[in-house]
Design a protein around this motif. Sequence first.
Motif, PDB file in Angstrom:
ATOM      1  N   HIS A   3       0.852  -1.183   0.000  1.00  0.00           N
ATOM      2  CA  HIS A   3       0.000   0.000   0.000  1.00  0.00           C
ATOM      3  C   HIS A   3       0.887   1.232   0.000  1.00  0.00           C
ATOM      4  CE1 HIS A   3      -3.400  -2.583   1.069  1.00  0.00           C
ATOM      5  NE2 HIS A   3      -2.578  -3.144   1.946  1.00  0.00           N
ATOM      6  N   LEU A   5       1.044   5.268   0.646  1.00  0.00           N
ATOM      7  CA  LEU A   5       0.321   6.325   1.344  1.00  0.00           C
ATOM      8  C   LEU A   5       1.117   7.614   1.319  1.00  0.00           C
ATOM      9  CD1 LEU A   5       0.168   3.665   3.762  1.00  0.00           C
ATOM     10  CD2 LEU A   5      -1.883   5.019   3.920  1.00  0.00           C
ATOM     11  N   ILE A   7       1.185  11.111   3.690  1.00  0.00           N
ATOM     12  CA  ILE A   7       0.692  11.607   4.967  1.00  0.00           C
ATOM     13  C   ILE A   7       1.256  12.998   5.217  1.00  0.00           C
ATOM     14  CG2 ILE A   7       0.688  11.201   7.458  1.00  0.00           C
ATOM     15  CD1 ILE A   7       1.432   8.314   5.293  1.00  0.00           C
ATOM     16  N   HIS A  55      -6.979  -0.619   6.406  1.00  0.00           N
ATOM     17  CA  HIS A  55      -7.791   0.235   7.276  1.00  0.00           C
ATOM     18  C   HIS A  55      -7.397   0.091   8.745  1.00  0.00           C
ATOM     19  CE1 HIS A  55     -10.493  -2.712   9.200  1.00  0.00           C
ATOM     20  NE2 HIS A  55     -10.390  -3.388   8.065  1.00  0.00           N
ATOM     21  N   THR A  58      -4.671   2.826   8.801  1.00  0.00           N
ATOM     22  CA  THR A  58      -5.138   4.199   8.549  1.00  0.00           C
ATOM     23  C   THR A  58      -6.076   4.698   9.639  1.00  0.00           C
ATOM     24  OG1 THR A  58      -6.871   3.383   7.069  1.00  0.00           O
ATOM     25  CG2 THR A  58      -4.801   4.099   6.055  1.00  0.00           C
ATOM     26  N   ASN A  59      -6.903   3.811  10.199  1.00  0.00           N
ATOM     27  CA  ASN A  59      -7.792   4.228  11.293  1.00  0.00           C
ATOM     28  C   ASN A  59      -6.991   4.699  12.501  1.00  0.00           C
ATOM     29  OD1 ASN A  59     -10.030   3.584   9.794  1.00  0.00           O
ATOM     30  ND2 ASN A  59     -10.450   1.667  10.853  1.00  0.00           N
ATOM     31  N   ASN A  62      -5.169   8.096  11.739  1.00  0.00           N
ATOM     32  CA  ASN A  62      -6.092   9.232  11.772  1.00  0.00           C
ATOM     33  C   ASN A  62      -6.387   9.701  13.189  1.00  0.00           C
ATOM     34  OD1 ASN A  62      -6.702  10.008   9.095  1.00  0.00           O
ATOM     35  ND2 ASN A  62      -7.880   8.134   8.838  1.00  0.00           N
ATOM     36  N   ILE A  70      -4.264  11.956   5.348  1.00  0.00           N
ATOM     37  CA  ILE A  70      -3.742  10.692   4.837  1.00  0.00           C
ATOM     38  C   ILE A  70      -4.424  10.417   3.506  1.00  0.00           C
ATOM     39  CG2 ILE A  70      -3.596   8.200   5.168  1.00  0.00           C
ATOM     40  CD1 ILE A  70      -3.647   8.666   8.158  1.00  0.00           C
ATOM     41  N   SER A  71      -3.621  10.073   2.507  1.00  0.00           N
ATOM     42  CA  SER A  71      -4.222   9.651   1.239  1.00  0.00           C
ATOM     43  C   SER A  71      -3.596   8.325   0.819  1.00  0.00           C
ATOM     44  CB  SER A  71      -4.047  10.711   0.148  1.00  0.00           C
ATOM     45  OG  SER A  71      -2.694  10.889  -0.162  1.00  0.00           O
ATOM     46  N   LEU A  72      -4.464   7.397   0.468  1.00  0.00           N
ATOM     47  CA  LEU A  72      -4.055   6.071   0.006  1.00  0.00           C
ATOM     48  C   LEU A  72      -3.960   6.167  -1.507  1.00  0.00           C
ATOM     49  CD1 LEU A  72      -3.535   3.140   0.829  1.00  0.00           C
ATOM     50  CD2 LEU A  72      -5.970   2.740   0.684  1.00  0.00           C
TER      51      LEU A  72
END
Length: 80
Positions: A3, A5, A7, A55, A58-59, A62, A70-72
């Motif tokens: 993944h 990301l 940030i 997730h 990312t959860n 955040n 944050i962008s995936l």
Amino acid sequence: MKHSLTIALKNQSIAVERFLRVVRHRGFDLTHFQLNTDEAHYTIAMTVDSDKPIHLLTNQLNKLVDVKEISLENLQQQAV
């Protein structure tokens, strides 16, 4: 799965330490890390690898006060 990301973090070294600790504690392997800075914030471009759903990471990220955005960017399945 890998993944990518991007940030945005507060421009403080302790923010980067907290951020990396969450990545490690959630069981994601950091395969690429690039940190850019300006006066307002750090921008981190990174790639993580794990069998766990993204997730979960990312959860938690955040929830950090220092994380602004944050962008995936993409998902890439690992070759079996």
